[in-house]
Design an enzyme around this catalytic site. Structure first.
Site, PDB file in Angstrom:
ATOM      1  N   SER A 256       0.838  -1.195   0.000  1.00  0.00           N
ATOM      2  CA  SER A 256       0.000   0.000   0.000  1.00  0.00           C
ATOM      3  C   SER A 256       0.871   1.242   0.000  1.00  0.00           C
ATOM      4  O   SER A 256       2.076   1.181   0.243  1.00  0.00           O
ATOM      5  CB  SER A 256      -0.925   0.009   1.228  1.00  0.00           C
ATOM      6  OG  SER A 256      -0.168   0.125   2.420  1.00  0.00           O
TER       7      SER A 256
ATOM      8  N   ARG B 149       0.734   5.697   1.112  1.00  0.00           N
ATOM      9  CA  ARG B 149       0.034   6.701   1.896  1.00  0.00           C
ATOM     10  C   ARG B 149       0.595   8.069   1.582  1.00  0.00           C
ATOM     11  O   ARG B 149       1.777   8.208   1.224  1.00  0.00           O
ATOM     12  CB  ARG B 149       0.241   6.480   3.409  1.00  0.00           C
ATOM     13  CG  ARG B 149      -0.233   5.194   3.962  1.00  0.00           C
ATOM     14  CD  ARG B 149       0.828   4.124   3.955  1.00  0.00           C
ATOM     15  NE  ARG B 149       2.088   4.539   4.552  1.00  0.00           N
ATOM     16  CZ  ARG B 149       2.282   4.684   5.861  1.00  0.00           C
ATOM     17  NH1 ARG B 149       1.302   4.423   6.713  1.00  0.00           N
ATOM     18  NH2 ARG B 149       3.453   5.056   6.328  1.00  0.00           N
TER      19      ARG B 149
ATOM     20  N   ASP C 158      12.655   3.243   1.981  1.00  0.00           N
ATOM     21  CA  ASP C 158      11.782   3.371   3.148  1.00  0.00           C
ATOM     22  C   ASP C 158      12.479   3.003   4.452  1.00  0.00           C
ATOM     23  O   ASP C 158      12.242   3.637   5.494  1.00  0.00           O
ATOM     24  CB  ASP C 158      10.485   2.581   2.962  1.00  0.00           C
ATOM     25  CG  ASP C 158      10.690   1.139   2.526  1.00  0.00           C
ATOM     26  OD1 ASP C 158      11.830   0.639   2.571  1.00  0.00           O
ATOM     27  OD2 ASP C 158       9.685   0.506   2.121  1.00  0.00           O
ATOM     28  N   THR C 159      13.372   2.031   4.404  1.00  0.00           N
ATOM     29  CA  THR C 159      14.074   1.655   5.633  1.00  0.00           C
ATOM     30  C   THR C 159      15.017   2.756   6.090  1.00  0.00           C
ATOM     31  O   THR C 159      15.196   2.968   7.293  1.00  0.00           O
ATOM     32  CB  THR C 159      14.850   0.346   5.445  1.00  0.00           C
ATOM     33  OG1 THR C 159      13.987  -0.637   4.887  1.00  0.00           O
ATOM     34  CG2 THR C 159      15.391  -0.159   6.771  1.00  0.00           C
TER      35      THR C 159
ATOM     36  N   GLY D 119       5.160  -1.258  10.855  1.00  0.00           N
ATOM     37  CA  GLY D 119       3.864  -1.872  11.118  1.00  0.00           C
ATOM     38  C   GLY D 119       3.945  -3.148  11.922  1.00  0.00           C
ATOM     39  O   GLY D 119       3.048  -3.453  12.717  1.00  0.00           O
TER      40      GLY D 119
END
Length: 466
Positions: free
Chosen positions: A13, A15, A240-241, A411
């Protein structure tokens, strides 16, 4: 006051999240739009649907424009290794391939049949995995050499999104480091390697460090979205990490040696260092040296994370079974003993039936396969915790001091059973959170780049607006 927009794309996903630094060292965050991501199989390959993702990103930015009239910048992060090609006219040359495509399965063996793998690691410092960009490009070159020759720019996924917002090409350092094509010490492209692989040198542009401005919104894009033409697109920790690790509240000067575990579809277990570790012991231990914010090194292991459980959940949902996480975790907590699996085994990379893949793996090793949902979930989580424990032990052998604390972010940190099993397996104290670490790290780099804060340490409180 300024509003910063974090666009965070994950494998499942995406965001768009707004962030504002307010009085008292508080970062206020608001999720404006969430949308699905998926892989699409066409012909012989597995692709990402880039046009749909770009359209969803624009929808999120439109919503931001309707809520905030002081947007100053946008930062974009995505998963690693994947890329798109842009031709001389600025056109996208097809949808980007997904790293789970099977075209690279045998490419590492072919590459290292003629290259010394130890010498290669001493330069690149990256764990050899078939999904890495280097192997994707070699596979693409074999399949269609003209494809790469006709391209003008190779842009990793966050670079690609930023390009079509600004019209300015560029490769951000953190995301580029996942390619296996950088010189880890010099933090530059390894051009001798690129030439030796027969890849077109012109594809690899100047590297941008996090905090640099990629460019301004194109006038037509700004007008379409209802945003000011003065809005900047800032290079953040575009992997992202890298953004998630930047959000970890490590405290300089403290004696405790802390590690991070970014827990999601993938698990990234590691520490941040000033310089890469490029020894043969690091290579054989399965460690990678990826770029971090501030030019630091994320010394870590890439571990198959919650992907296996996510696949099980999708299968159970398709059968019409109950598969919400609260129910599954409660069921798994009732299980005392279950077989363990090697979560990194190729058996679990992308099977058509994950439940059967786990059962077959257990049967092949003379172990009793799980039979209930609770047993399958316990099997996966217990196996993950054991893998984290082994990773910590291997890391300790390469660090001057052993790790004493583990900070779980992302998450997966909401999975209370996995957190407890990890604490038991590693023997470390465990802190969970923040959940939105990636978006927080993304926003913090923007806030620093635009002068809203001098450093992330000025932020003391995170407030998530509903």
């Amino acid at each position: 006051m300024s509003t910063f927009l974090a666009v965070d794309f994950g494998a499942g996903s995406g965001r768009v999240i707004a962030g504002r630094v307010v009085a008292g060292g508080r970062l206020e965050m608001e999720e404006l739009y969430r949308f699905p991501n998926r892989q699409v199989r066409i012909g012989h390959h597995l692709y990402w649907d880039f046009p749909a993702l770009f359209a969803d990103m624009k929808e999120g930015l439109r919503r931001a424009a309707s809520c905030y009239d002081d947007v100053e910048s946008i930062g974009i992060d995505t998963w690693g290794v994947d890329y798109g090609l842009v031709d001389k006219a600025g056109n996208l040359m097809g949808n980007p391939l997904c790293y789970r495509d099977a075209c690279t399965t045998h490419i590492p063996d072919e590459v290292f049949a003629r290259r010394d793998i130890a010498a290669h690691y001493a330069e690149a410092g990256i764990q050899v995995m078939p999904i890495n960009t280097m192997f994707q490009l070699v596979a693409r070159q074999k399949e269609n050499p003209a494809w790469l020759d006709q391209a003008r720019h190779l842009l990793f996924m966050p670079d690609l999104f930023a390009y079509y917002l600004t019209g300015v090409p560029g490769n951000e350092y953190c995301i580029a480091s996942t390619s296996e094509l950088l010189d880890a010490r010099g933090r530059t492209w390894n051009m001798p390697l690129i030439r030796d692989l027969g890849l077109p040198e012109h594809l690899f542009g100047p590297l941008l460090m996090p905090g640099n401005v990629r460019g301004m919104l194109l006038p037509e894009v700004a007008d379409e979205l209802g945003l000011p033409r003065t809005v900047k697109v800032v290079a953040v920790g575009s992997h992202d990490t890298a953004s998630a690790v930047h959000a970890v509240p490590f405290r300089p000067g403290k004696e405790t040696v802390s590690a991070f575990l970014s827990s999601g579809t993938w698990s990234l277990l590691g520490v941040t260092l000033d310089e890469p570790v490029l020894t043969e012991e690091a290579r054989t231990g399965g460690f990678t040296n990826e770029g971090g914010v501030g030019g630091r090194i994320r010394f870590l292991q890439n571990i198959t994370g919650l992907w296996i459980l996510q696949c099980l959940v999708r299968q159970w949902e398709a059968r019409g079974w109950r598969a919400d996480y609260d129910y599954l975790i409660a069921e798994a907590e009732q299980v005392d003993k279950v077989a363990c699996i090697d979560v990194d085994a190729s058996d679990f990379m992308n099977p058509s039936d994950m439940e059967e893949a786990i059962a077959a793996y257990c049967r092949a090793r003379g172990e009793e396969a799980p039979s209930t949902q609770g047993e399958y979930v316990r099997c996966v989580l217990q196996s993950l915790a054991g893998r984290y424990s082994r990773g910590i032990a291997r890391m300790n052998a390469l660090l001057p001091r052993p790790i004493e604390h583990l900070h779980i972010i992302g998450g997966g940190c909401r999975n209370r059973l996995l957190n407890r099993l990890t604490e038991e397996a590693t023997g470390l104290s465990v802190t969970a959170g923040p959940v939105e670490a990636t978006a927080i790290g993304n926003l913090l780099v923007q806030a620093e780049a635009c002068g809203a804060v001098k450093s992330k340490n000025e932020i003391h409180t995170i407030i998530e607006k509903k």
